[in-house]
Design a protein around this motif. Structure first.
Motif, PDB file in Angstrom:
ATOM      1  N   ALA A 198      44.468  75.965  15.503  1.00  9.49           N
ATOM      2  CA  ALA A 198      43.222  76.754  15.509  1.00  9.49           C
ATOM      3  C   ALA A 198      42.001  75.846  15.524  1.00  9.49           C
ATOM      4  O   ALA A 198      40.999  76.142  16.181  1.00  9.49           O
ATOM      5  CB  ALA A 198      43.188  77.690  14.303  1.00  9.49           C
ATOM      6  N   GLY A 199      42.093  74.696  14.840  1.00  9.81           N
ATOM      7  CA  GLY A 199      40.971  73.760  14.785  1.00  9.81           C
ATOM      8  C   GLY A 199      40.596  73.199  16.154  1.00  9.81           C
ATOM      9  O   GLY A 199      39.461  72.776  16.367  1.00  9.81           O
ATOM     10  N   ASP A 200      41.547  73.193  17.088  1.00  4.71           N
ATOM     11  CA  ASP A 200      41.261  72.701  18.447  1.00  4.71           C
ATOM     12  C   ASP A 200      41.045  73.840  19.434  1.00  4.71           C
ATOM     13  O   ASP A 200      40.721  73.598  20.598  1.00  4.71           O
ATOM     14  CB  ASP A 200      42.438  71.845  18.962  1.00  4.71           C
ATOM     15  CG  ASP A 200      42.696  70.646  18.078  1.00  4.71           C
ATOM     16  OD1 ASP A 200      41.708  70.096  17.546  1.00  4.71           O
ATOM     17  OD2 ASP A 200      43.870  70.286  17.893  1.00  4.71           O
ATOM     18  N   PHE A 201      41.285  75.073  18.984  1.00  2.00           N
ATOM     19  CA  PHE A 201      41.244  76.217  19.902  1.00  2.00           C
ATOM     20  C   PHE A 201      39.813  76.598  20.264  1.00  2.00           C
ATOM     21  O   PHE A 201      39.505  76.916  21.405  1.00  2.00           O
ATOM     22  CB  PHE A 201      41.966  77.412  19.266  1.00  2.00           C
ATOM     23  CG  PHE A 201      42.033  78.630  20.143  1.00  2.00           C
ATOM     24  CD1 PHE A 201      42.950  78.700  21.186  1.00  2.00           C
ATOM     25  CD2 PHE A 201      41.171  79.704  19.947  1.00  2.00           C
ATOM     26  CE1 PHE A 201      43.006  79.817  22.016  1.00  2.00           C
ATOM     27  CE2 PHE A 201      41.225  80.827  20.765  1.00  2.00           C
ATOM     28  CZ  PHE A 201      42.147  80.874  21.800  1.00  2.00           C
TER      29      PHE A 201
ATOM     30  N   VAL B 261      38.607  81.651   9.097  1.00  2.00           N
ATOM     31  CA  VAL B 261      39.814  81.796   8.276  1.00  2.00           C
ATOM     32  C   VAL B 261      40.979  81.061   8.933  1.00  2.00           C
ATOM     33  O   VAL B 261      41.724  80.314   8.284  1.00  2.00           O
ATOM     34  CB  VAL B 261      40.160  83.290   8.085  1.00  2.00           C
ATOM     35  CG1 VAL B 261      41.516  83.439   7.423  1.00  2.00           C
ATOM     36  CG2 VAL B 261      39.077  83.987   7.270  1.00  2.00           C
ATOM     37  N   LEU B 262      41.126  81.251  10.243  1.00  7.18           N
ATOM     38  CA  LEU B 262      42.256  80.640  10.939  1.00  7.18           C
ATOM     39  C   LEU B 262      42.148  79.115  10.943  1.00  7.18           C
ATOM     40  O   LEU B 262      43.158  78.413  10.833  1.00  7.18           O
ATOM     41  CB  LEU B 262      42.365  81.195  12.372  1.00  7.18           C
ATOM     42  CG  LEU B 262      42.613  82.710  12.433  1.00  7.18           C
ATOM     43  CD1 LEU B 262      42.698  83.183  13.880  1.00  7.18           C
ATOM     44  CD2 LEU B 262      43.880  83.097  11.676  1.00  7.18           C
ATOM     45  N   VAL B 263      40.918  78.611  11.016  1.00  8.78           N
ATOM     46  CA  VAL B 263      40.727  77.153  10.953  1.00  8.78           C
ATOM     47  C   VAL B 263      41.010  76.655   9.531  1.00  8.78           C
ATOM     48  O   VAL B 263      41.735  75.677   9.335  1.00  8.78           O
ATOM     49  CB  VAL B 263      39.307  76.769  11.426  1.00  8.78           C
ATOM     50  CG1 VAL B 263      38.982  75.320  11.095  1.00  8.78           C
ATOM     51  CG2 VAL B 263      39.165  77.012  12.932  1.00  8.78           C
ATOM     52  N   ALA B 264      40.480  77.345   8.526  1.00  9.41           N
ATOM     53  CA  ALA B 264      40.653  76.888   7.140  1.00  9.41           C
ATOM     54  C   ALA B 264      42.116  76.920   6.708  1.00  9.41           C
ATOM     55  O   ALA B 264      42.554  76.099   5.911  1.00  9.41           O
ATOM     56  CB  ALA B 264      39.788  77.729   6.197  1.00  9.41           C
ATOM     57  N   VAL B 265      42.873  77.856   7.233  1.00  8.51           N
ATOM     58  CA  VAL B 265      44.270  77.981   6.800  1.00  8.51           C
ATOM     59  C   VAL B 265      45.201  77.100   7.627  1.00  8.51           C
ATOM     60  O   VAL B 265      46.370  76.904   7.295  1.00  8.51           O
ATOM     61  CB  VAL B 265      44.720  79.464   6.836  1.00  8.51           C
ATOM     62  CG1 VAL B 265      45.005  79.933   8.246  1.00  8.51           C
ATOM     63  CG2 VAL B 265      45.925  79.697   5.930  1.00  8.51           C
ATOM     64  N   GLY B 266      44.667  76.538   8.724  1.00  8.93           N
ATOM     65  CA  GLY B 266      45.517  75.699   9.581  1.00  8.93           C
ATOM     66  C   GLY B 266      46.480  76.505  10.431  1.00  8.93           C
ATOM     67  O   GLY B 266      47.661  76.166  10.551  1.00  8.93           O
ATOM     68  N   ALA B 267      45.987  77.589  11.032  1.00  4.49           N
ATOM     69  CA  ALA B 267      46.835  78.438  11.870  1.00  4.49           C
ATOM     70  C   ALA B 267      47.114  77.767  13.215  1.00  4.49           C
ATOM     71  O   ALA B 267      46.420  76.825  13.607  1.00  4.49           O
ATOM     72  CB  ALA B 267      46.139  79.784  12.098  1.00  4.49           C
TER      73      ALA B 267
ATOM     74  N   ALA C   9      32.011  82.466   4.990  1.00  8.84           N
ATOM     75  CA  ALA C   9      32.613  81.247   4.436  1.00  8.84           C
ATOM     76  C   ALA C   9      34.068  81.512   4.075  1.00  8.84           C
ATOM     77  O   ALA C   9      34.362  82.436   3.312  1.00  8.84           O
ATOM     78  CB  ALA C   9      31.838  80.793   3.203  1.00  8.84           C
ATOM     79  N   ALA C  10      34.962  80.701   4.648  1.00 10.80           N
ATOM     80  CA  ALA C  10      36.395  80.820   4.359  1.00 10.80           C
ATOM     81  C   ALA C  10      36.843  79.587   3.598  1.00 10.80           C
ATOM     82  O   ALA C  10      36.700  78.464   4.102  1.00 10.80           O
ATOM     83  CB  ALA C  10      37.177  80.942   5.665  1.00 10.80           C
ATOM     84  N   ALA C  11      37.353  79.768   2.391  1.00 10.12           N
ATOM     85  CA  ALA C  11      37.747  78.629   1.564  1.00 10.12           C
ATOM     86  C   ALA C  11      39.176  78.791   1.077  1.00 10.12           C
ATOM     87  O   ALA C  11      39.632  79.902   0.795  1.00 10.12           O
ATOM     88  CB  ALA C  11      36.810  78.503   0.367  1.00 10.12           C
TER      89      ALA C  11
ATOM     90  N   ILE D 221      49.695  84.515  16.526  1.00  8.72           N
ATOM     91  CA  ILE D 221      49.006  83.548  15.681  1.00  8.72           C
ATOM     92  C   ILE D 221      49.929  83.272  14.500  1.00  8.72           C
ATOM     93  O   ILE D 221      50.377  84.203  13.823  1.00  8.72           O
ATOM     94  CB  ILE D 221      47.632  84.089  15.215  1.00  8.72           C
ATOM     95  CG1 ILE D 221      46.664  84.193  16.416  1.00  8.72           C
ATOM     96  CG2 ILE D 221      46.988  83.133  14.212  1.00  8.72           C
ATOM     97  CD1 ILE D 221      46.641  85.472  17.107  1.00  8.72           C
ATOM     98  N   GLU D 222      50.224  82.004  14.322  1.00 15.91           N
ATOM     99  CA  GLU D 222      51.167  81.613  13.266  1.00 15.91           C
ATOM    100  C   GLU D 222      50.383  81.020  12.107  1.00 15.91           C
ATOM    101  O   GLU D 222      49.533  80.143  12.305  1.00 15.91           O
ATOM    102  CB  GLU D 222      52.142  80.581  13.842  1.00 15.91           C
ATOM    103  CG  GLU D 222      53.202  80.143  12.885  1.00 15.91           C
ATOM    104  CD  GLU D 222      54.079  79.042  13.486  1.00 15.91           C
ATOM    105  OE1 GLU D 222      54.233  78.999  14.727  1.00 15.91           O
ATOM    106  OE2 GLU D 222      54.571  78.221  12.701  1.00 15.91           O
TER     107      GLU D 222
END
Ligand SMILES: Cc1cc2nc3c(=O)[nH]c(=O)nc-3n(C[C@H](O)[C@H](O)[C@H](O)COP(=O)(O)OP(=O)(O)OC[C@H]3O[C@@H](n4cnc5c(N)ncnc54)[C@H](O)[C@@H]3O)c2cc1C
Ligand code: FES
Ligand code: FES
Lengths: 155, 285
Positions: free
Chosen positions: B148-151, B127-133, B198-200, B169-170
């Motif tokens: 989040a995508g690099d975390f 979820v955090l990756v899909a939302v761009g946190a 699955a997070a969409a 977490i923002e």
């Protein structure tokens, strides 16, 4: 190295020195002699060790006693008042909500958490609230019936 | 099952936790304990000291500021799932948190601990990756932020340095006009962990898809970001046929396989649930 903790259990205050690695469930059972809270799996899966810490249901096998410093705890022993069963205890009796009884304290504490948030849950909500509690005897139907009955006749 | 002996200290602020970490390299933070205590009991880890951050209230709670959601790292799964702000501003985060384990686990487990532990079967990473946190950290050299995508960098591994604490977490406001999101999960029947999650998130502009993101838990050793360079759905109608085609073309390499589900099965689940999650997100937009 022991750590001194203060906490309230079923309305009574206790001060004790504990080893940091002591699990809360063993603190209750072995230090305070409150053996109503059972240990089933010891791996946070069965829910037999469920108690309320500051009003919330948690699994006492997956919490350290030191983490509970300053907390207020309710175990199955703390539910009856003046010798009268809590509505959940009475309903488990009336509806045959237990067979061997091993899961019962945890079931009742998880249900108590639910009923204090929602006094008239649906059957689905009861089943969801008891998701973390396993019973190897009853097949759950009578447990759910017990909780629904306690909610209806509720406190 | 007793953990091996350790010392215990309670931190009263995030800064104090960082200072305590710096004092003794063989220390770990204790939040809700629902990943750490099982590991201690199995003696998979045996730190000399636990630093309990469980009462550091400054890093707990949800608030909304300048159209972003700020979730303190110590916020429990239950607090996230039942937060009205999260439900209205980032619905799939509330959904994912509400599907974690069981009520007792959700009362103790925290978002910070969940992402720091980085179990591939956890529910929050996708979820955090899909939302761009963005993950905010405090360390000996001050504050730092990581997308989040690099975390998430590997199995149980993150970009967080050992001396750092996750503070917050923002999350960009996600449920604005035109956006829809959904989290769907196939859970392990005993533990509740995700066999596939699955997070969409989809943004529709009239009948055209403006953007879509999709990430999976449980399928690969580290959260799988399906379309990090932009979605094939963007610019098209995002109807059922387009979603099915985009997912059928998706390459999912090196899936995990174990006694619960083979890699092949996990990929099949990812395709089925990826499609359903995208359609649900589109229908909510
Ligand atoms: C029976 C069971 C079922 C579960 N089912 C699921 C599930 O279905 N889905 C799911 O996603 N999870 C599941 N979990 C895991 C649960 O979500 C954990 O609570 C979570 O992964 C860890 O959070 P915690 O606060 O308990 O962290 P802890 O156990 O206290 O800590 C875990 C790790 O994170 C580090 N850490 C904690 N907080 C911070 C911080 N603020 N900054 C830096 N490092 C930190 C600790 O040092 C430690 O290394 C389950 C757990 C159990 C026991
Ligand atoms: S003994 Fe705690 S959950 Fe089974
Ligand atoms: S009554 Fe025997 S385990 Fe539930």
């Amino acid at each position: 190295m022991g750590v001194r903790i203060n906490l309230e259990v079923n309305g009574e205050s206790y001060e004790r020195e504990v080893e940091p690695r002591q699990l809360l469930v063993y603190f209750l059972r072995e230090e305070l002699g409150l053996t109503g809270t059972n240990v089933g799996c010891e791996t946070s899966l069965c829910g037999a060790c469920t108690i309320l810490v500051d009003g919330q249901a948690i699994k006492a096998c997956t919490q350290l006693a030191v983490q509970a410093d300053g907390s207020s705890i309710t175990t199955i022993e703390g539910l009856a008042t003046n010798g009268d069963y809590h509505p959940l205890q009475q309903a488990f009796w009336d509806c045959h909500g237990l067979q061997c009884g091993f899961c019962t304290p945890g079931m009742i504490m998880a249900a108590a958490d639910l009923l204090q948030r929602d006094s008239s849950p649906s059957e689905t909500e009861v089943r969801q609230a008891l998701k973390g509690n396993l019973c190897r005897c009853t097949g759950y139907h009578n447990i759910v019936r017990s909780v629904m009955t306690a909610a209806e006749g509720g406190s | 099952m007793y953990p091996a002996d350790f010392d215990y200290v309670r931190a009263t602020s995030a800064q104090e936790a960082v200072d305590l970490l710096a004092q003794n390299a063989d220390s770990v933070l204790l939040a809700g304990g629902h990943s750490l205590i099982p590991m201690l009991k199995l003696r998979l880890t045996h730190p000399a000291r636990l630093i309990d951050i469980g009462r550091v209230d400054e890093i707990r709670g949800v608030c909304e500021k300048d159209s972003t959601l700020r979730v303190g790292s110590l916020t429990t799964h239950n607090e996230i799932a039942s937060s009205e702000i999260v439900q209205s501003q980032c619905r799939f985060l509330a959904e994912a948190a509400g599907k974690i384990g069981d009520p007792q686990v959700r009362n103790k487990g925290t978002i910070g601990g969940n992402i720091a532990h980085a179990d591939p079967a956890s529910d929050l990473p996708a979820v955090l990756v899909a939302v761009g946190a963005t993950v905010h950290l405090l360390g000996p050299d001050g504050n730092r932020s990581i997308a989040a995508g690099d975390f998430f960098t590997g199995l149980l591994t993150t970009a967080k340095a050992p001396g750092e604490i996750i503070t917050e977490i923002e999350i960009p406001a996600c449920c604005e006009e035109g956006f829809g999101c959904a989290y769907l999960k196939v859970e392990h029947p005993a533990s509740g962990y995700a066999v596939c999650g699955a997070a969409a998130r989809v943004k529709m502009d009239g009948g055209t898809c403006a953007a879509a993101s999709l990430a999976f838990n449980g399928v690969t050793p580290v959260v799988f970001n399906a379309w990090s360079d932009g979605s094939p759905l963007a610019g098209g109608p995002a109807d059922d046929a387009a979603i099915d085609a985009a997912i059928d073309e998706l390459a999912i390499d090196e899936p995990m396989g174990d006694i619960h589900a083979s890699g092949e099965y996990r990929v099949a689940l990812a395709r089925a649930y990826g499609k359903r999650a995208l359609k649900a997100a589109r229908d909510r937009s």
